[in-house]
Design a protein around this motif. Structure first.
Motif, PDB file in Angstrom:
ATOM      1  N   ASP A  27       0.788  -1.244   0.000  1.00 52.05           N
ATOM      2  CA  ASP A  27       0.000   0.000   0.000  1.00 52.05           C
ATOM      3  C   ASP A  27       0.814   1.286   0.000  1.00 52.05           C
ATOM      4  O   ASP A  27       0.243   2.371   0.034  1.00 52.05           O
ATOM      5  CB  ASP A  27      -0.991   0.080   1.178  1.00 52.05           C
ATOM      6  N   GLY A  29       2.418   2.239  -2.477  1.00 55.36           N
ATOM      7  CA  GLY A  29       2.229   2.812  -3.817  1.00 55.36           C
ATOM      8  C   GLY A  29       3.141   2.219  -4.881  1.00 55.36           C
ATOM      9  O   GLY A  29       3.377   2.843  -5.904  1.00 55.36           O
ATOM     10  N   LYS A  30       3.590   0.989  -4.657  1.00 52.24           N
ATOM     11  CA  LYS A  30       4.522   0.374  -5.618  1.00 52.24           C
ATOM     12  C   LYS A  30       3.897   0.201  -6.999  1.00 52.24           C
ATOM     13  O   LYS A  30       4.512   0.530  -8.006  1.00 52.24           O
ATOM     14  CB  LYS A  30       4.993  -0.970  -5.073  1.00 52.24           C
ATOM     15  N   THR A  31       2.668  -0.303  -7.025  1.00 56.46           N
ATOM     16  CA  THR A  31       2.008  -0.506  -8.319  1.00 56.46           C
ATOM     17  C   THR A  31       1.822   0.839  -9.013  1.00 56.46           C
ATOM     18  O   THR A  31       2.063   0.977 -10.211  1.00 56.46           O
ATOM     19  CB  THR A  31       0.631  -1.181  -8.122  1.00 56.46           C
ATOM     20  N   THR A  32       1.410   1.824  -8.227  1.00 57.38           N
ATOM     21  CA  THR A  32       1.171   3.154  -8.792  1.00 57.38           C
ATOM     22  C   THR A  32       2.475   3.739  -9.331  1.00 57.38           C
ATOM     23  O   THR A  32       2.526   4.246 -10.456  1.00 57.38           O
ATOM     24  CB  THR A  32       0.559   4.085  -7.725  1.00 57.38           C
ATOM     25  N   ARG A  51      -3.180  -1.341 -13.644  1.00 58.73           N
ATOM     26  CA  ARG A  51      -4.246  -1.866 -12.801  1.00 58.73           C
ATOM     27  C   ARG A  51      -5.310  -2.550 -13.652  1.00 58.73           C
ATOM     28  O   ARG A  51      -5.808  -3.609 -13.294  1.00 58.73           O
ATOM     29  CB  ARG A  51      -4.865  -0.747 -11.977  1.00 58.73           C
ATOM     30  N   ASN A 146       6.754   8.845  -0.899  1.00 56.97           N
ATOM     31  CA  ASN A 146       5.537   8.946  -1.730  1.00 56.97           C
ATOM     32  C   ASN A 146       4.362   9.558  -0.954  1.00 56.97           C
ATOM     33  O   ASN A 146       4.426   9.724   0.260  1.00 56.97           O
ATOM     34  CB  ASN A 146       5.172   7.531  -2.213  1.00 56.97           C
ATOM     35  N   LYS A 147       3.332   9.854  -1.696  1.00 55.42           N
ATOM     36  CA  LYS A 147       2.065  10.366  -1.145  1.00 55.42           C
ATOM     37  C   LYS A 147       2.242  11.744  -0.506  1.00 55.42           C
ATOM     38  O   LYS A 147       1.614  12.041   0.521  1.00 55.42           O
ATOM     39  CB  LYS A 147       1.447   9.376  -0.146  1.00 55.42           C
ATOM     40  N   ASP A 149       1.130  14.301  -1.643  1.00 56.63           N
ATOM     41  CA  ASP A 149      -0.114  15.042  -1.873  1.00 56.63           C
ATOM     42  C   ASP A 149      -1.084  14.870  -0.699  1.00 56.63           C
ATOM     43  O   ASP A 149      -2.146  15.487  -0.670  1.00 56.63           O
ATOM     44  CB  ASP A 149      -0.787  14.545  -3.161  1.00 56.63           C
ATOM     45  N   ARG A 150      -0.721  13.996   0.223  1.00 57.32           N
ATOM     46  CA  ARG A 150      -1.551  13.809   1.419  1.00 57.32           C
ATOM     47  C   ARG A 150      -0.837  14.404   2.595  1.00 57.32           C
ATOM     48  O   ARG A 150       0.384  14.535   2.569  1.00 57.32           O
ATOM     49  CB  ARG A 150      -1.692  12.311   1.697  1.00 57.32           C
ATOM     50  N   SER A 263       4.735  12.364  -5.491  1.00 56.89           N
ATOM     51  CA  SER A 263       3.439  11.715  -5.379  1.00 56.89           C
ATOM     52  C   SER A 263       3.217  10.890  -6.635  1.00 56.89           C
ATOM     53  O   SER A 263       3.062  11.436  -7.724  1.00 56.89           O
ATOM     54  CB  SER A 263       2.336  12.769  -5.243  1.00 56.89           C
ATOM     55  N   ALA A 264       3.242   9.571  -6.466  1.00 58.26           N
ATOM     56  CA  ALA A 264       3.060   8.703  -7.627  1.00 58.26           C
ATOM     57  C   ALA A 264       1.652   8.877  -8.193  1.00 58.26           C
ATOM     58  O   ALA A 264       1.429   8.759  -9.395  1.00 58.26           O
ATOM     59  CB  ALA A 264       3.301   7.248  -7.235  1.00 58.26           C
ATOM     60  N   LEU A 265       0.721   9.205  -7.296  1.00 57.48           N
ATOM     61  CA  LEU A 265      -0.673   9.331  -7.743  1.00 57.48           C
ATOM     62  C   LEU A 265      -0.849  10.513  -8.702  1.00 57.48           C
ATOM     63  O   LEU A 265      -1.469  10.379  -9.754  1.00 57.48           O
ATOM     64  CB  LEU A 265      -1.584   9.508  -6.527  1.00 57.48           C
TER      65      LEU A 265
HETATM   66  P1  G4P Z   1       1.182  -1.190  -3.515  1.00 57.41           P
HETATM   67  O1  G4P Z   1       1.377  -1.684  -4.908  1.00 57.41           O
HETATM   68  O2  G4P Z   1       2.447  -0.697  -2.869  1.00 57.41           O
HETATM   69  O3  G4P Z   1       0.438  -2.108  -2.613  1.00 57.41           O
HETATM   70  O4  G4P Z   1       0.289   0.147  -3.569  1.00 57.41           O
HETATM   71  P2  G4P Z   1      -0.670   0.698  -4.709  1.00 57.41           P
HETATM   72  O5  G4P Z   1       0.101   1.327  -5.800  1.00 57.41           O
HETATM   73  O6  G4P Z   1      -1.675  -0.328  -5.056  1.00 57.41           O
HETATM   74  O7  G4P Z   1      -1.323   1.888  -3.900  1.00 57.41           O
HETATM   75  C1  G4P Z   1      -2.041   1.690  -2.688  1.00 57.41           C
HETATM   76  C2  G4P Z   1      -3.021   2.815  -2.493  1.00 57.41           C
HETATM   77  O8  G4P Z   1      -2.298   4.050  -2.338  1.00 57.41           O
HETATM   78  C3  G4P Z   1      -3.942   3.023  -3.687  1.00 57.41           C
HETATM   79  O9  G4P Z   1      -5.164   3.522  -3.176  1.00 57.41           O
HETATM   80  C4  G4P Z   1      -3.264   4.133  -4.460  1.00 57.41           C
HETATM   81  O10 G4P Z   1      -4.132   4.890  -5.258  1.00 57.41           O
HETATM   82  C5  G4P Z   1      -2.713   4.971  -3.326  1.00 57.41           C
HETATM   83  N1  G4P Z   1      -1.550   5.788  -3.722  1.00 57.41           N
HETATM   84  C6  G4P Z   1      -0.441   5.412  -4.376  1.00 57.41           C
HETATM   85  N2  G4P Z   1       0.387   6.454  -4.553  1.00 57.41           N
HETATM   86  C7  G4P Z   1      -0.221   7.522  -3.986  1.00 57.41           C
HETATM   87  C8  G4P Z   1       0.132   8.901  -3.843  1.00 57.41           C
HETATM   88  O11 G4P Z   1       1.167   9.366  -4.297  1.00 57.41           O
HETATM   89  N3  G4P Z   1      -0.775   9.680  -3.197  1.00 57.41           N
HETATM   90  C9  G4P Z   1      -1.949   9.212  -2.693  1.00 57.41           C
HETATM   91  N4  G4P Z   1      -2.756  10.068  -2.077  1.00 57.41           N
HETATM   92  N5  G4P Z   1      -2.305   7.925  -2.810  1.00 57.41           N
HETATM   93  C10 G4P Z   1      -1.456   7.095  -3.456  1.00 57.41           C
HETATM   94  P3  G4P Z   1      -6.450   2.620  -3.043  1.00 57.41           P
HETATM   95  O12 G4P Z   1      -7.510   3.500  -2.510  1.00 57.41           O
HETATM   96  O13 G4P Z   1      -6.115   1.383  -2.281  1.00 57.41           O
HETATM   97  O14 G4P Z   1      -6.732   2.149  -4.511  1.00 57.41           O
HETATM   98  P4  G4P Z   1      -7.410   2.964  -5.697  1.00 57.41           P
HETATM   99  O15 G4P Z   1      -8.843   3.029  -5.317  1.00 57.41           O
HETATM  100  O16 G4P Z   1      -6.758   4.326  -5.745  1.00 57.41           O
HETATM  101  O17 G4P Z   1      -7.118   2.140  -6.889  1.00 57.41           O
END
Ligand code: G4P
Length: 541
Positions: A27, A29-32, A51, A146-147, A149-150, A263-265
């Motif tokens: 969680d 954000g590796k996949t992201t 995804r 990462n993240k 933006d939060r 922020s990968a998102l």
């Molecule tokens: P993982 O492979 O490491 O397990 O993580 P993954 O990329 O699946 O990301 C886990 C959750 O964190 C996802 O939310 C994803 O959208 C969120 N996330 C990844 N990078 C960032 C970031 O830079 N900022 C924020 N705010 N969130 C991030 P989720 O709610 O579990 O899934 P989804 O509904 O977004 O698909």
């Protein structure tokens, strides 16, 4: 048929390769991040596909049924793309909560690692374990926070946590400007410039960047940073005052980690990270064979198998051996030597794996990973080499932490059970131990975590038609005696069990680490190791 290459071309190809794994807690954000790296690498036109592909795979694959059920990624794959003249290979490591040896083995095939940290959570347990493996191998670790933006933790706080918990010096390559919904950009400490991000359609596309060159105190830079100017300047001053300078040698040996924010998102900070990372990360380095380094550029083709997986795709009931090329150039159809058996083999059926899609490869270079169709010839750790006398050290086996006894199936199913268990043990899904004087009735399976038993059960059922029955054993730790060991001394021990491992070596299973401490106190000459062959860690570097 692939053309000949000059030594200069081979050198250039090898030097431009960057092969790494992303290590993180689930969680983070590796996949992201992987997806965004592919977006910037031009391998995806629009983010969202990784995804989506995951979802499509779920619909078609038996083997991945388990992934669907558990909502996790069990198998690991290899992704590749081109960026800034580099050929980038990402070894995707499974990100579930339980550990599998697969993850560790994948790290053996990587030349560096990207450690992904969730800005709100900091260093989490899985990150710590994976980081320890990277430290043992002394490969460079690059940190991406990462993240941003939060709303997360203070960057200085995260820095000191990494230093304390992971024992590495942290040197920020950039520094965040704003945080949470106000995360605007980064100040690039190396290039001395501000990079502000905007757009990106919520992460589906690359973001726009506004670059303002200059020192943080320069009026133009300060103006562009707006309300964050003094906070950023203070943070940077603190770093400068602490003498936090990047040192290529220390980064190279893994004792210092460059840190990046983003922020990968939203894609903010992804490009600056990727660019700098590829510049600083090492290409393929010499691996050890019998204590001698094998130069990746000047020596002929060689590589080692770091992973074997059978029945990946129910449409092709085959077995794929993943080969990390360590030196030279791989050419499809050429003959090489399978070092363990000394037999010549022709590498006719080779594929490059891009997620689940398979492409035929004509050639590949040191740093690349190719999937070889395996007729049952390969074992994890096997070397292939054009040159005589090369043999890479095997892959270390890690001490399992969960143990189960195999309940023997009826006579009819026993053969299938034995075959399936043998295959999955060979793939390294679980480890097999035996009571010293029993047959299959005395099988004990060991794994890093209970999830591996689920994988085992699922695969035995779908691939071999056998229902595996397991019963819990109370052990939580295994050790391999290296010296001062006499099996009869432990014959009546209730807390420590003496078993044989897969290679017929002695192993000890105990209820808790405390049991081994007690044992060592009683027997001072006893030396216990955490793996059957601890020297492999040294030589796998
Ligand atoms: P993982 O492979 O490491 O397990 O993580 P993954 O990329 O699946 O990301 C886990 C959750 O964190 C996802 O939310 C994803 O959208 C969120 N996330 C990844 N990078 C960032 C970031 O830079 N900022 C924020 N705010 N969130 C991030 P989720 O709610 O579990 O899934 P989804 O509904 O977004 O698909």
């Amino acid at each position: 048929m692939s053309t000949e290459r000059s030594p200069e071309e081979i050198r250039r190809e090898i030097r431009r390769r960057r092969t790494f794994a992303i290590i993180s807690h689930p969680d983070a954000g590796k996949t992201t991040l992987t997806e965004k790296l592919l977006l910037y690498g031009g391998a995806l036109r629009e983010a969202g596909a990784v995804r989506a592909q995951k979802a499509a795979r779920h619909a078609t694959s038996d083997w991945l049924e388990l992934e669907k059920q558990r909502g996790i990624s069990v198998s690991s794959s290899v992704l590749h793309f081109e960026f800034g003249g580099h050929r980038v290979n990402i070894l995707d490591t499974p990100g579930h909560r339980d550990f599998s040896e697969d993850t560790y083995r994948t790290l053996m095939a990587a030349d560096s690692a990207v450690m992904l940290i969730d800005a709100a959570r900091g260093v989490e347990p899985q990150t710590r374990k994976l980081c320890e493996v990277c430290r043992l191998r002394q490969i460079p670790i690059f940190t991406f926070v990462n993240k941003m933006d939060r709303h997360g933790r203070d960057p200085l706080d995260i820095m000191s946590e990494i230093e304390e918990v992971l024992g590495m010096d942290v040197v920020p390559a950039n520094w965040p400007v704003g945080a949470g919904s106000d995360f605007r950009g980064i100040y690039d400490r190396l290039e001395r410039r501000l990079v502000l991000f905007s757009g990106g359609d919520h992460g589906t596309h690359r973001v726009d960047e506004e670059i303002v060159a200059g020192e943080p105190a320069d009026p133009e830079v300060a103006r562009a940073m707006g309300p964050f100017a003094s906070e950023v300047a203070d943070g940077l001053e603190l770093l400068e005052g602490a003498g936090a300078e990047l040192d290529a040698e220390r980064v190279g040996s893994g004792s210092q980690t460059p840190m990046f924010f983003g922020s990968a998102l939203t894609n903010f900070g992804v490009r600056p990270f990727l660019e700098r990372y590829l510049e600083m990360a090492p290409g393929p380095v010499a691996r050890q064979s019998g204590g001698e380094p094998v130069d990746p550029v000047t020596r002929p083709f060689s590589g080692f198998v770091f992973k074997i997986q059978a029945n990946m795709d129910p449409d092709h009931r085959d077995r794929v051996a993943f080969l990390r090329i360590c030196s030279g150039r791989f050419v499809k159809g050429r003959q090489t030597t399978h070092v363990r058996t000394g037999k010549p083999i022709r590498l006719a059926n080779s594929t490059l794996l891009m997620g689940k899609d398979r492409e035929e490869v004509e050639e590949a270079f040191a740093g690349d990973v190719v999937g070889l169709f395996d007729p049952g010839l390969f074992r994890i750790g096997d070397t292939l080499s054009d040159e005589p006398g090369i043999a890479y050290a095997g892959i270390p086996i890690f001490a399992p932490e969960s143990f189960m006894r195999v309940e023997v199936a009826g006579v009819q199913k026993r053969k299938a059970l034995e075959k399936g268990v043998e295959q999955l043990v060979q793939e390294g899904v679980v480890q097999l131990f035996r009571d010293p004087d029993g047959g299959s009735a005395s099988w004990i399976l060991g794994a890093m975590g209970p999830l591996q038993f689920d994988v085992m059960k699922h695969r035995l059922q779908t691939e071999y038609g056998v229902e595996l029955k397991l019963s819990n054993l109370p052990y939580t730790i295994a050790r391999w005696p290296q010296a001062g060991f006499a099996p009869e001394d432990l014959r009546y021990s209730e807390r420590i069990r003496v078993v044989k491992d897969r290679d017929d070596g002695w192993a000890l299973l105990a209820h808790s680490p405390w049991d081994f401490d007690r044992l060592c106190e009683r027997n001072e000459s006893l030396v216990l190791a955490e793996t059957p062959d601890p020297s492999l860690f040294e030589s796998a570097r």
